[in-house]
Motif scaffolding. Structure first.
Motif, PDB file in Angstrom:
ATOM      1  N   LYS A   1      11.335  27.935  55.596  1.00  0.00           N
ATOM      2  CA  LYS A   1      13.060  27.440  55.490  1.00  0.00           C
ATOM      3  C   LYS A   1      14.099  28.347  55.124  1.00  0.00           C
ATOM      4  N   LEU A   2      13.461  28.185  53.096  1.00  0.00           N
ATOM      5  CA  LEU A   2      14.320  28.873  52.356  1.00  0.00           C
ATOM      6  C   LEU A   2      14.564  30.569  52.913  1.00  0.00           C
ATOM      7  N   HIS A   3      13.781  31.282  53.479  1.00  0.00           N
ATOM      8  CA  HIS A   3      13.776  32.241  54.762  1.00  0.00           C
ATOM      9  C   HIS A   3      14.270  32.729  55.170  1.00  0.00           C
ATOM     10  N   GLU A   4      14.271  31.546  56.156  1.00  0.00           N
ATOM     11  CA  GLU A   4      15.871  31.590  56.788  1.00  0.00           C
ATOM     12  C   GLU A   4      16.913  31.335  56.460  1.00  0.00           C
ATOM     13  N   ILE A   5      17.029  30.617  55.628  1.00  0.00           N
ATOM     14  CA  ILE A   5      19.271  30.217  54.847  1.00  0.00           C
ATOM     15  C   ILE A   5      19.010  31.963  54.489  1.00  0.00           C
ATOM     16  N   ILE A   6      17.859  32.823  53.091  1.00  0.00           N
ATOM     17  CA  ILE A   6      18.339  33.481  52.213  1.00  0.00           C
ATOM     18  C   ILE A   6      18.419  35.068  53.719  1.00  0.00           C
ATOM     19  N   TYR A   7      17.828  34.845  54.320  1.00  0.00           N
ATOM     20  CA  TYR A   7      17.816  36.556  55.371  1.00  0.00           C
ATOM     21  C   TYR A   7      18.145  36.194  56.878  1.00  0.00           C
ATOM     22  N   GLU A   8      18.522  34.736  57.636  1.00  0.00           N
ATOM     23  CA  GLU A   8      19.386  34.449  58.581  1.00  0.00           C
ATOM     24  C   GLU A   8      20.392  34.184  58.015  1.00  0.00           C
ATOM     25  N   ALA A   9      21.231  34.491  59.050  1.00  0.00           N
ATOM     26  CA  ALA A   9      22.782  33.616  59.242  1.00  0.00           C
ATOM     27  C   ALA A   9      23.295  32.804  60.150  1.00  0.00           C
TER      28      ALA A   9
ATOM     29  N   LYS B   1      24.494  30.163  56.543  1.00  0.00           N
ATOM     30  CA  LYS B   1      26.028  30.522  56.704  1.00  0.00           C
ATOM     31  C   LYS B   1      26.817  30.623  55.885  1.00  0.00           C
ATOM     32  N   ILE B   2      26.876  29.352  54.635  1.00  0.00           N
ATOM     33  CA  ILE B   2      27.378  29.032  53.513  1.00  0.00           C
ATOM     34  C   ILE B   2      26.799  29.978  52.482  1.00  0.00           C
ATOM     35  N   PHE B   3      25.243  29.927  52.774  1.00  0.00           N
ATOM     36  CA  PHE B   3      24.223  30.994  51.425  1.00  0.00           C
ATOM     37  C   PHE B   3      25.124  32.914  51.538  1.00  0.00           C
ATOM     38  N   ASP B   4      25.695  32.737  52.784  1.00  0.00           N
ATOM     39  CA  ASP B   4      26.202  34.629  52.711  1.00  0.00           C
ATOM     40  C   ASP B   4      27.155  34.321  51.973  1.00  0.00           C
ATOM     41  N   ILE B   5      28.043  33.457  52.936  1.00  0.00           N
ATOM     42  CA  ILE B   5      29.152  33.100  52.273  1.00  0.00           C
ATOM     43  C   ILE B   5      29.997  32.933  50.710  1.00  0.00           C
ATOM     44  N   VAL B   6      28.378  32.336  50.323  1.00  0.00           N
ATOM     45  CA  VAL B   6      28.565  32.043  48.481  1.00  0.00           C
ATOM     46  C   VAL B   6      28.455  33.527  47.887  1.00  0.00           C
ATOM     47  N   LEU B   7      27.032  34.254  48.303  1.00  0.00           N
ATOM     48  CA  LEU B   7      27.040  35.217  47.571  1.00  0.00           C
ATOM     49  C   LEU B   7      27.901  36.492  48.031  1.00  0.00           C
ATOM     50  N   LEU B   8      28.089  36.526  49.649  1.00  0.00           N
ATOM     51  CA  LEU B   8      30.299  37.705  49.226  1.00  0.00           C
ATOM     52  C   LEU B   8      31.205  37.281  48.323  1.00  0.00           C
TER      53      LEU B   8
ATOM     54  N   PHE C   1      26.484  42.809  54.848  1.00  0.00           N
ATOM     55  CA  PHE C   1      26.706  42.100  55.682  1.00  0.00           C
ATOM     56  C   PHE C   1      27.753  43.159  56.248  1.00  0.00           C
ATOM     57  N   VAL C   2      27.452  44.675  56.395  1.00  0.00           N
ATOM     58  CA  VAL C   2      28.201  45.629  57.502  1.00  0.00           C
ATOM     59  C   VAL C   2      27.533  45.760  58.216  1.00  0.00           C
ATOM     60  N   GLY C   3      26.549  45.974  58.509  1.00  0.00           N
ATOM     61  CA  GLY C   3      25.371  46.141  59.633  1.00  0.00           C
ATOM     62  C   GLY C   3      25.456  47.728  59.862  1.00  0.00           C
TER      63      GLY C   3
END
Lengths: 285, 285, 285, 285
Positions: free
Chosen positions: D12-20, D26-33, D135-137
């Motif tokens: 689950k954590l893997h999904e949160i951290i590495y996927e969006a 998504k929340i994780f990615d935005i907070v990190l950004l 985040f750029v791809g």
């Protein structure tokens, strides 16, 4: 009948204001164009202190004349339109409103000594220039090319910003202790942007040998990188261009030279070397 | 017969002056070219005060020599041409006239002390350079590309001007009170143009953090926008280019090298490797 | 046999010096490359007064070492080549010679105090960088694109020069009497070139309102015009590019998806929808 | 079962951290950004002396908060991943590590007075911006175009450097003795790069007539030459672009919208308007 007459009057005004295919409509457009340009020139002249002091009365009266004319135009547009609310909250409606009010507002604020508010009001009148957007036409290729390459340009700008932040930080370290203007990272980032976009004011310029060496690398490498937006817009624009061509002329994908029409089913688009109609099997010769 | 001879003399001179396919015509063109370049260099040297004071006599005499030679050329052109009026009021006729008279006029005005008029006269001689237009040839692709993209470039320039007026006004507010040169909106608009075109003199440069921040946005966004004229000219030029190619060679869509015509059905467009007519089955060899 | 052996020795050296497919040849090329770069860095360091005074001996000895190595290389190239005269008077031959002699000449001139001659000699050593041309390869697309668009770029440069001379003269009149640097027409022309190419040093910048207005027009109009060389080179380069592509892959004009081979005549290039062989009439199915 | 549960927690954590693709991801990615951007702004503000002195406590505490959050993220990434070693030594692993440690290190070095080391550490935190690369791809066209034209741009840069070294040396000779900044060849080469890339700071600018003449030639000729990278990138980018188009849609040469398959011979590529199979004559409807 009176209602009908009123309707006609409204319709005629609508034609004059919103269309440009009658002589009156054309004259209206030209007068409006000249008014806008005149109002912009007024705002500009007002900012030239030496001129504003000498010709205060002239500027004040001209501004009132233009404001009143814009007011009449704004009210006429509201009356004439079928759905006034839709116009008022449209882009042009808001621009027209903001173009009209500054002078009225300055009338109220004049008593108070809030000079900054007055400045901002004067500024707002410059945005009257946006009224000119009406004359440009929205369907031009340039806008399409820009809109189509929006996402790519955003990625590019993001990319340039990352480079500039890193370079700014590096140059801040390298040039620290020099009197060359790299006093903080934000200023150094500003310098990096000025350099990468090849603007090069020279208000901040590297003074150390190492700083100049790094700058040289930035410029040369950067020159290659910065060519990208031109590439994007060129490709997007030329794509747009050929799309339009295709619609006007014919699809490029299949050009049939055969102009024969089937005498049986009247089908036209036969392959160049077809002997028999593809649709009904009729002999084409 | 005397008339006939006279006619021949005129025709010969016409050939020398207006054409370049005889040896005499070529020599005439080269001498004229050198004269124009020499006259431009003279005007330039005259403006260098230190040089002009030292070599006044040399400059004066050279200028008289060139003026007399240009006068002879101008008169010869009028005599030789069939419709002198048409030449005199043509673009080249006016340029030739204006290239000839300045020195004569300076002769009359020399007595008066109107230095500004003299300056303007000296300036006029620089326009002799327009005589070189004759040597460029009007039908080149560059001009065509520029002419074809005229309307688009006008829209673009209009667009840039709107941006510059707004940015200039914003920067005027932001940088007011600073000693950074944004003393009026026109000056700020001038700064915005200098920045957007990436010229960047640095005579006016933002001094406040906010001003530098706004400038950075202008530069980065502006860099993307400013790529447009390159795109326009590239596309227009490459279109021109391929149009020419097409006319010279053949349509790109289908190039058949086989020029055989079927002796039976007179069909022409056979594949390069066809032995039998696709249409009637007749042997092509 | 002795002659044969001598021949072999010469041939081997030829392989090492002129080719790069043997290990020894590769090492020779790398050493030469490093020597050239080192010699350029030496000339550069020599010009930094503070460095040159401190490390005079180091610079002098290094320069002698490099000069002697270049001398050996030059002599070796002459011995090894079949037609020494042809090499000596070739581009590379002259560059190699000029790269070798400066230090020897400085030996003779050292006694005299002609510092300017010495400067020029030091300068000459910089041209050793041209020896690097050997490593670039002459057949690259960039050079082809530039060579193909040579004539067009010449016309463009000519065009820009005419504009700059006229603008320079106009600005000279407009800015005369100001302390803004437009002291003569040549200087004003220099300014016009700096502005039109968007370099914009800012050492000369208009100070009057009219001067800034004219400059703004120059910059905006000029920006559109200056996009032309990019257009020319892009088109020429992309043409070059697709020419090469076509030769390597196949003509774009006709792509047949039919990969059937006629069982009778083994012909391959049938139309996609052909049932019978175009060459021999054999049924393809 | 406990292992299975643990696995689920890890997954689950893997999904949160590495996927969006989950809300939590998504929340994780935005907070990190936001954290990254905030940390960059902190470093920038810290460099503005006036701000740093006033708000020392705020900056220090914020930096610690961000450092701790980055530490948690770094440890979480290591725990969650299947092959921790592979992550740690990957590009992102190294960037994440370097983004985390500076503050910890500054804790140790604070006692010593090595200010330069501290500066370098502060600098390192700027590289946190590289975390944004996630985040750029990586698969965007810009990068592909740049990568594809890498070799050509290298040749071009090499070419520009050779020109700049020669021009720098020439200008050093020409402008020597003047107070115009050409004090050594490296500085003159720096000037040549600033000029050729059209940056034009103006910190070094030719003062002699000859120097300005040479500069003018450099700028005009250089403008034509410098158009090349734009050409390269444009062509490469437009090639990339059309390649992608082809793969996504179909070959341009023949686009058939008809997806019908002949029930008799299973032939697929019928014309859009075909009623009968071209191959076997079977009725398609």
């Amino acid at each position: 009948m009176s209602i009908n007459k009123h309707k006609n009057w409204k319709e005629k005004l609508h034609e004059i204001i919103y269309e440009a295919d009658t002589p009156a409509g054309k004259i209206f457009d030209i007068v409006l164009l000249l008014l806008i340009v005149a109002s912009i020139i007024l705002v500009m002249l007002e900012s030239v202190t030496s001129f504003a002091e000498k010709h205060y009365d002239f500027l004040n009266i001209s501004e009132w004349v233009i404001t009143i004319l814009f007011s009449i135009e704004y009210i006429a547009r509201i009356i004439v339109v079928n759905q006034p609310k839709k116009y008022i909250f449209s882009f042009y409606g808001i621009v027209d409103f903001l173009s009209t009010i500054p002078k009225y507002l300055s009338f109220f604020i004049l008593n108070s000594h809030s000079l900054v508010a007055l400045r901002a009001l004067r500024l707002m009148r410059v945005f009257r220039i946006l009224k000119l957007a009406r004359f440009v036409g929205e369907s031009n290729n340039l806008m399409k090319a820009l809109r189509a390459s929006r996402a790519k340009i955003a990625v590019f700008v993001f990319f340039v910003l990352i480079i500039c932040v890193i370079l700014g930080a590096v140059m801040y370290i390298v040039e620290s202790g020099q009197d060359s203007g790299f006093t903080s990272i934000p200023r150094s980032v500003y310098w990096a942007i000025v350099t990468l976009t090849t603007v090069g004011y020279g208000d901040i310029a590297p003074a150390t040998a190492l700083g100049q060496f790094i700058s040289s690398i930035i410029m040369i490498i950067g020159y290659g990188v910065i060519a990208i937006p031109t590439g994007i817009v060129s490709v997007e624009y030329s794509k747009n261009y050929s799309d339009k061509e295709n619609l006007e002329e014919k699809p490029i994908q299949k050009i049939r030279l055969n102009t024969q029409i089937c005498s049986n089913c009247h089908h036209r688009t036969h392959d160049d070397d077809a002997n028999f109609c593809k649709i009904c099997g009729n002999n084409l010769h």
